[in-house]
Design a protein around this motif. Structure first.
Motif, PDB file in Angstrom:
ATOM      1  N   ALA A  88       1.003  -1.221  -0.103  1.00 33.38           N
ATOM      2  CA  ALA A  88       0.036   0.069   0.053  1.00 33.38           C
ATOM      3  C   ALA A  88       0.964   1.249   0.048  1.00 33.38           C
ATOM      4  O   ALA A  88       1.794   1.290   0.944  1.00 33.38           O
ATOM      5  N   TRP A  89       0.762   2.090  -1.104  1.00 32.32           N
ATOM      6  CA  TRP A  89       1.719   3.144  -1.340  1.00 32.32           C
ATOM      7  C   TRP A  89       0.899   4.445  -1.072  1.00 32.32           C
ATOM      8  O   TRP A  89       1.476   5.553  -1.192  1.00 32.32           O
ATOM      9  N   GLU A  90      -0.324   4.434  -0.748  1.00 32.91           N
ATOM     10  CA  GLU A  90      -1.066   5.997  -0.841  1.00 32.91           C
ATOM     11  C   GLU A  90      -0.925   6.198   0.958  1.00 32.91           C
ATOM     12  O   GLU A  90      -1.658   5.419   1.529  1.00 32.91           O
ATOM     13  N   PRO A  91      -0.593   7.334   1.092  1.00 35.12           N
ATOM     14  CA  PRO A  91      -0.587   7.826   2.647  1.00 35.12           C
ATOM     15  C   PRO A  91      -1.851   7.575   3.350  1.00 35.12           C
ATOM     16  O   PRO A  91      -1.986   7.100   4.400  1.00 35.12           O
ATOM     17  N   ALA A  92      -3.121   7.910   2.692  1.00 35.84           N
ATOM     18  CA  ALA A  92      -4.501   7.953   3.522  1.00 35.84           C
ATOM     19  C   ALA A  92      -4.726   6.422   3.640  1.00 35.84           C
ATOM     20  O   ALA A  92      -5.255   5.878   4.678  1.00 35.84           O
ATOM     21  N   LEU A  93      -4.548   5.576   2.730  1.00 32.61           N
ATOM     22  CA  LEU A  93      -4.598   4.152   2.911  1.00 32.61           C
ATOM     23  C   LEU A  93      -3.557   3.531   4.152  1.00 32.61           C
ATOM     24  O   LEU A  93      -4.105   2.781   4.938  1.00 32.61           O
ATOM     25  N   GLN A  94      -2.538   4.100   3.914  1.00 32.55           N
ATOM     26  CA  GLN A  94      -1.385   3.435   5.006  1.00 32.55           C
ATOM     27  C   GLN A  94      -1.776   4.104   6.504  1.00 32.55           C
ATOM     28  O   GLN A  94      -1.766   3.337   7.227  1.00 32.55           O
ATOM     29  N   LEU A 119      -3.322  -2.702  -2.205  1.00 32.71           N
ATOM     30  CA  LEU A 119      -4.382  -1.863  -1.955  1.00 32.71           C
ATOM     31  C   LEU A 119      -4.338  -0.599  -2.398  1.00 32.71           C
ATOM     32  O   LEU A 119      -3.280  -0.082  -2.066  1.00 32.71           O
ATOM     33  N   THR A 120      -5.287  -0.296  -3.371  1.00 28.33           N
ATOM     34  CA  THR A 120      -5.004   1.210  -3.923  1.00 28.33           C
ATOM     35  C   THR A 120      -6.651   1.682  -3.720  1.00 28.33           C
ATOM     36  O   THR A 120      -7.666   1.128  -3.536  1.00 28.33           O
ATOM     37  N   THR A 121      -6.573   2.965  -4.292  1.00 30.09           N
ATOM     38  CA  THR A 121      -7.957   3.632  -4.660  1.00 30.09           C
ATOM     39  C   THR A 121      -8.361   3.601  -5.900  1.00 30.09           C
ATOM     40  O   THR A 121      -7.404   2.941  -6.808  1.00 30.09           O
ATOM     41  N   GLY A 141       0.525   4.487  -8.472  1.00 27.30           N
ATOM     42  CA  GLY A 141       1.295   4.596  -9.850  1.00 27.30           C
ATOM     43  C   GLY A 141       0.199   3.553 -10.684  1.00 27.30           C
ATOM     44  O   GLY A 141      -0.479   3.369 -10.368  1.00 27.30           O
ATOM     45  N   ARG A 142       1.426   3.265 -11.511  1.00 19.90           N
ATOM     46  CA  ARG A 142       0.543   2.199 -12.545  1.00 19.90           C
ATOM     47  C   ARG A 142       0.921   0.537 -12.038  1.00 19.90           C
ATOM     48  O   ARG A 142      -0.049  -0.252 -12.071  1.00 19.90           O
ATOM     49  N   ARG A 143       1.805   0.380 -11.389  1.00 18.98           N
ATOM     50  CA  ARG A 143       2.050  -1.051 -11.030  1.00 18.98           C
ATOM     51  C   ARG A 143       1.216  -1.576 -10.151  1.00 18.98           C
ATOM     52  O   ARG A 143       1.182  -2.883 -10.067  1.00 18.98           O
ATOM     53  N   LEU A 144       0.886  -0.967  -8.978  1.00 17.30           N
ATOM     54  CA  LEU A 144      -0.052  -1.702  -8.020  1.00 17.30           C
ATOM     55  C   LEU A 144      -1.333  -2.183  -8.486  1.00 17.30           C
ATOM     56  O   LEU A 144      -1.872  -2.894  -7.909  1.00 17.30           O
TER      57      LEU A 144
END
Length: 231
Positions: A88-94, A119-121, A141-144
């Motif tokens: 998970a790389w998005e701060p809000a999700l983290q 896990l992404t939005t 980004g694109r990879r997740l």
């Protein structure tokens, strides 16, 4: 052998029917109404319509009434699927995962050999097709959304739109002239039957697509929460 007189009579009967048909041409079909909608109308509750379409194309759907409910369902799913690493790389999700004590990988450590799940939005949800509109404008980004074996998505009912065109207009309204470098519509898990018509999942992307739809009342605070240090 058919007598010549019988053959001539048969030919005459056929020609007579043809002449009768030409004298009374068939009625033209009704003129199509090009202004009429191509698809049947959707239900008033677009979130329900999306969930039905999403499950129909092979997605796994969870409705979450609160952040705590989401954390509980996410944890149960990770245990059931025996997922070792959740990226998970998005701060809000983290921040949500950190507060819920759900282990995750916040960077690219062992991403290539161990991309079990992400896990992404997403940008929007399309009720008509059960599709997710995904763009690489977030830290994911694109990879997740492409590389991991399982792609988990957290979204809210307010992101549901009726048609693909509505989703693209939503994207344009959000980013204006600074549109993301790409946008993709994800409809169910990746699949192909190119080889001997045998269906294979995960050929070009995630083998499993899972959506957690978080109630708007709880989602608003979660989306606006500031990211915290998640060491």
């Amino acid at each position: 052998m058919v007598p010549e007189s019988s053959a001539a009579a048969a030919r005459a009967a056929v020609l007579a029917r043809i002449r009768q048909g030409l004298a009374r041409p068939a009625a033209l079909p009704p003129r199509p109404d090009f202004a009429a909608p191509v698809h049947p109308p959707l239900p008033a509750d677009l979130a329900v319509a999306f969930a039905e379409s999403f499950v129909r194309v092979g997605g796994v759907f969870y409705y979450c009434t609160s952040v705590a409910h989401f954390i509980g369902q996410l944890g149960a799913y990770l245990r059931e699927q025996q997922i070792g690493r959740l990226f998970a790389w998005e701060p809000a999700l983290q921040n949500m995962l950190y507060q819920g004590q759900v282990p995750f990988v916040a960077d690219e450590t062992e991403f290539l050999p161990h991309a079990d799940a992400s896990l992404t939005t997403c940008e929007a949800l399309v009720a008509r097709t059960g599709s997710l509109l995904v763009a690489p404008a977030t830290p994911s980004g694109r990879r997740l959304s492409v590389y991991p074996d399982q792609h988990l998505v957290l979204a809210r009912p307010g992101q549901v739109v009726a048609e693909i065109g509505d989703a693209l207009r939503l994207l344009q309204a959000r980013y204006g002239a600074a549109l993301p470098s790409m946008a993709s519509l994800t409809t169910g898990p990746s699949r192909t039957a190119d080889i001997e018509k045998t269906l294979v999942l995960g050929a070009h992307g995630p083998r499993q697509l899972v959506l957690f739809l978080l109630d708007d009342d709880d989602a608003e605070g979660a989306w606006e929460a500031e990211s915290e240090d998640v060491n």
